[in-house]
Design an enzyme around this catalytic site. Sequence first.
Site, PDB file in Angstrom:
ATOM      1  N   HIS A   9      30.639  44.674  32.861  1.00  0.00           N
ATOM      2  CA  HIS A   9      31.086  45.099  31.695  1.00  0.00           C
ATOM      3  C   HIS A   9      32.276  43.956  31.450  1.00  0.00           C
ATOM      4  O   HIS A   9      32.716  43.362  32.258  1.00  0.00           O
ATOM      5  CB  HIS A   9      31.820  46.642  31.898  1.00  0.00           C
ATOM      6  CG  HIS A   9      32.610  46.796  33.025  1.00  0.00           C
ATOM      7  ND1 HIS A   9      34.356  46.468  32.845  1.00  0.00           N
ATOM      8  CD2 HIS A   9      32.371  47.385  34.439  1.00  0.00           C
ATOM      9  CE1 HIS A   9      34.697  46.604  33.675  1.00  0.00           C
ATOM     10  NE2 HIS A   9      33.826  46.980  34.726  1.00  0.00           N
ATOM     11  N   THR A  12      38.858  45.532  31.140  1.00  0.00           N
ATOM     12  CA  THR A  12      39.437  46.842  30.696  1.00  0.00           C
ATOM     13  C   THR A  12      40.766  46.749  31.033  1.00  0.00           C
ATOM     14  O   THR A  12      41.498  45.814  31.964  1.00  0.00           O
ATOM     15  CB  THR A  12      38.715  47.879  31.255  1.00  0.00           C
ATOM     16  OG1 THR A  12      39.076  47.669  32.854  1.00  0.00           O
ATOM     17  CG2 THR A  12      37.065  47.975  31.189  1.00  0.00           C
ATOM     18  N   GLU A  87      29.791  52.849  38.719  1.00  0.00           N
ATOM     19  CA  GLU A  87      30.467  52.055  39.590  1.00  0.00           C
ATOM     20  C   GLU A  87      30.467  52.896  40.893  1.00  0.00           C
ATOM     21  O   GLU A  87      30.287  54.008  40.928  1.00  0.00           O
ATOM     22  CB  GLU A  87      31.662  51.658  39.300  1.00  0.00           C
ATOM     23  CG  GLU A  87      32.559  50.842  40.166  1.00  0.00           C
ATOM     24  CD  GLU A  87      31.742  49.604  40.605  1.00  0.00           C
ATOM     25  OE1 GLU A  87      30.817  49.809  41.161  1.00  0.00           O
ATOM     26  OE2 GLU A  87      32.559  48.384  40.119  1.00  0.00           O
TER      27      GLU A  87
END
Length: 212
Positions: A9, A12, A87
């Site tokens: 991903h 973040t 995760e």
Amino acid sequence: MTTFYFVRHGKTELNLSLRFQGGKIDSPLLPIGIEQAIQAGRYLCDTSFDAVAVSTQKRAMDTANYLLKENDYLDGLTVNYYDSLREIKFGKREGIEIDHTDEQTKNLRQRPDLYDPTAFGGETIDSLVKRSTETIEQISKKYPDGKVLIVAHGVLLITLINSLIGKEKSQWREGGPLANTSITILEKENDLQNYTLKTFNDVSYQSQNEEA
């Protein structure tokens, strides 16, 4: 032969603040994380995927959405979401600042065969690899000649990838951590147990703009 495109991903807020971001917590993509996903999508825009499998955590789903918006072959493409691609769970450590001097943190990063999360109620490496491998195996059987996009997480992907290519457990974190939105490509011959690594941690397509 099944060809898997594994993508971590985008970056973040919790990545930026160096905090544990496991399977029970989420954090928004930063602007740079969105841009990384878009760039990855442009890089893979002419790849016609037969299937897409995404973690059910928002940071992975958002990354997949930004990536796929750039793809030229979306007609009829189905995206499936899997809890098994979430995760690793860090238990009581979810969201706290990472202490790099902690013994179990060191084990997680360097010697996953010694990692013991019992004290803080985390998930074991064996559990992580078992659940993710089962999903990948199911997909490879369903698409024996397909191209499959997988969007998931850093610890899950590096341990899964190293396990699939036949490394010993002590080496499952070798080459990590994977960069955000990096692309790793594995091929699975239908009659072989192990996978072949074709591309690892590729971020060659990313611009150098790292502003958050």
